[in-house]
Design an enzyme around this catalytic site. Structure first.
Site, PDB file in Angstrom:
ATOM      1  N   LYS A   1      -1.889  -2.876   8.046  1.00 46.92           N
ATOM      2  CA  LYS A   1      -2.995  -2.388   8.868  1.00 46.92           C
ATOM      3  C   LYS A   1      -2.994  -3.069  10.224  1.00 46.92           C
ATOM      4  CE  LYS A   1      -6.196  -1.022   5.184  1.00 46.92           C
ATOM      5  NZ  LYS A   1      -7.543  -1.208   4.610  1.00 46.92           N
TER       6      LYS A   1
ATOM      7  N   TYR B   1     -10.185  -8.834  -6.825  1.00 52.46           N
ATOM      8  CA  TYR B   1      -9.267  -8.746  -7.954  1.00 52.46           C
ATOM      9  C   TYR B   1      -9.504  -9.847  -8.984  1.00 52.46           C
ATOM     10  CZ  TYR B   1      -6.761  -5.703  -4.720  1.00 52.46           C
ATOM     11  OH  TYR B   1      -6.440  -4.704  -3.846  1.00 52.46           O
TER      12      TYR B   1
ATOM     13  N   HIS C   1      -2.808   2.824  -5.782  1.00 54.59           N
ATOM     14  CA  HIS C   1      -3.707   1.686  -5.565  1.00 54.59           C
ATOM     15  C   HIS C   1      -3.923   0.899  -6.860  1.00 54.59           C
ATOM     16  CE1 HIS C   1      -6.733  -0.794  -3.674  1.00 54.59           C
ATOM     17  NE2 HIS C   1      -7.520  -0.573  -4.706  1.00 54.59           N
TER      18      HIS C   1
ATOM     19  N   ARG D   1       0.838  -1.199   0.000  1.00 59.06           N
ATOM     20  CA  ARG D   1       0.000   0.000   0.000  1.00 59.06           C
ATOM     21  C   ARG D   1       0.873   1.250   0.000  1.00 59.06           C
ATOM     22  NH1 ARG D   1      -2.142  -3.600   3.886  1.00 59.06           N
ATOM     23  NH2 ARG D   1      -4.272  -4.325   3.422  1.00 59.06           N
TER      24      ARG D   1
ATOM     25  N   HIS E   1      -3.955  -8.983   3.275  1.00 53.84           N
ATOM     26  CA  HIS E   1      -5.388  -9.022   3.564  1.00 53.84           C
ATOM     27  C   HIS E   1      -5.664  -9.971   4.725  1.00 53.84           C
ATOM     28  CE1 HIS E   1      -6.638  -7.646  -0.744  1.00 53.84           C
ATOM     29  NE2 HIS E   1      -6.393  -6.642   0.049  1.00 53.84           N
TER      30      HIS E   1
ATOM     31  N   ARG F   1      -1.137  -1.462  -7.138  1.00 54.34           N
ATOM     32  CA  ARG F   1      -1.392  -2.598  -6.235  1.00 54.34           C
ATOM     33  C   ARG F   1      -2.410  -3.546  -6.873  1.00 54.34           C
ATOM     34  NH1 ARG F   1      -1.578  -4.262  -0.707  1.00 54.34           N
ATOM     35  NH2 ARG F   1      -3.653  -4.727   0.099  1.00 54.34           N
TER      36      ARG F   1
END
Length: 295
Positions: free
Chosen positions: A169, A272, A237, A145, A263, A240
Site C-alpha cells: 500500500k 490476528y 485474505h 495481499r 502493516h 493471509r
C-alpha cells in the site's frame, strides 16, 4: 474540488487506483444527493445536518453500517483536504461518530486444511495446475495481499537471496523470504510458463498470457479450499489471515509479523492475535517467573 482531492490521493498519498475509484464513487454519490435534495452545488457549503440526512437515506436503503462508515470515511477525508487547502474553516464531520458495527471475526484455515488443499493437486504438472499451486503456496507462505500477488513481476523474484520484492500500500516496498519448497515450485512453474511462448513481465498470467485478475485469484482459492474446508469464507485474505495466525501460534514476534504483512502499525497486526490467545497463554506460563511450570 473533487478532482483536486483525487489527484492529491494519487500523487501525494500514493493510493491504489481501485481505492481512488472508491473515493470518487462515494463523493459523486454524495454530491448528487446534496444537489438533488438541497440544490447546493458547492460542497464547501455543506453542513452536518445535511450530511446526516444522507446517512439516514443510506440506512433506509438497507445499506450496512459498515458500508455507510466507509462512505463517511471518504467524505471525512475529503473535508479534511478542503480544510487543509483553506477551502473551509471547519470540517463538518469533525465530531461525527461512526455507526456501530458487529465485530467481524475472521476464522483462519487450520494448518491441516492448508496442507490438504496443497496436497490435493494430483493433476499433471501442466501450466494451470502449477500456477494455481504456486499461487496458493505463495499466498500462504508469504502472507502477501491479493493485489500484491497480482502485481508481482518476474524481476521481483530473487532466487539468490531467496526473497520476493513486494509493492504494498502507498507504494511501500518490502522484502519477504521464500521457503525452499516454494522456490522449487516457482522454478517448475516458470519452465511451464516459458513453454506457452508468451512474454509477460508479470509472474502470474492466464493461459493466454494476460495478467491474472482479482476474481480469478478468488475463484482459485475458493475452488481448492472448498474441497478441504467447510468454512463459510474461503478467500485470499483468509490465507493471509492464516499465515499471520500460524506464525504467532508458533511463537513468532509480533513486530516481525507486522513487517512481513506490510502493516504500518502494530494495531493492524494485533487483530490476528485473538486467534493466537492459547499460544500466547502458553508462552506466558512458560516464561513468567511466577508461573507454575510443569517439570
Amino acid at each position: 474540488m473533487i478532482q483536486s482531492f483525487l489527484e492529491y490521493l494519487s500523487l501525494e498519498k500514493k493510493y491504489a487506483t481501485h481505492t481512488i475509484t472508491a473515493y470518487k464513487n462515494d463523493l459523486l454519490a454524495f454530491k448528487d444527493f446534496i444537489e438533488t435534495e438541497y440544490k447546493v452545488e458547492d460542497l464547501a457549503e455543506v453542513h452536518y445536518p445535511q450530511i446526516r440526512t444522507w446517512i439516514v437515506a443510506l440506512v433506509n436503503q438497507k445499506i450496512t453500517n459498515r458500508s455507510i462508515n466507509r462512505k463517511i470515511s471518504s467524505l471525512k477525508s475529503f473535508y479534511k483536504f478542503l480544510q487543509k487547502t483553506a477551502h473551509i474553516e471547519k470540517n463538518p464531520l469533525a465530531k461525527h461518530k461512526s455507526l456501530k458495527t458487529p465485530k467481524k471475526v475472521q476464522v483462519p484455515f487450520t494448518v491441516k486444511e492448508v496442507n490438504n488443499a496443497i496436497n490435493s493437486f494430483t493433476e499433471e504438472d501442466n501450466f494451470t495446475s502449477l500456477r494455481n499451486k504456486l499461487l496458493i503456496e505463495l499466498l500462504y507462505s508469504t502472507g502477501i495481499r491479493r493485489i500484491e500477488l497480482i502485481n508481482l513481476k518476474e524481476r521481483d523474484i530473487n532466487l539468490i537471496d531467496k526473497t520476493i520484492k513486494v509493492l504494498g500500500k502507498r507504494n511501500k516496498e518490502r522484502y519477504v523470504p521464500l521457503l525452499a519448497s516454494v522456490i522449487q515450485l516457482l522454478k517448475s512453474y516458470q519452465e511451464e510458463k516459458n513453454k506457452i511462448s508468451v512474454k509477460s513481465e508479470y509472474l502470474f498470467i492466464t493461459s493466454k498470457g494476460n495478467k491474472i485478475y482479482e476474481t480469478l485469484v478468488y475463484r482459485i482459492i475458493n475452488s481448492y479450499f472448498s474441497r478441504v474446508s467447510e468454512k463459510v469464507k474461503k478467500s485470499p485474505h483468509i490465507l493471509r489471515h492464516s499465515f499471520a495466525t500460524h506464525l504467532l501460534n508458533e511463537g513468532a514476534d509480533l513486530n516481525s509479523v507486522k513487517e512481513l504483512l506490510g502493516h504500518s502499525s502494530l494495531a493492524s497486526t494485533q487483530v490476528y492475535t485473538h486467534n493466537s490467545l492459547d499460544a500466547i497463554k502458553k508462552v506466558y506460563n512458560q516464561a513468567h517467573p511466577k508461573s507454575v511450570k510443569k517439570r
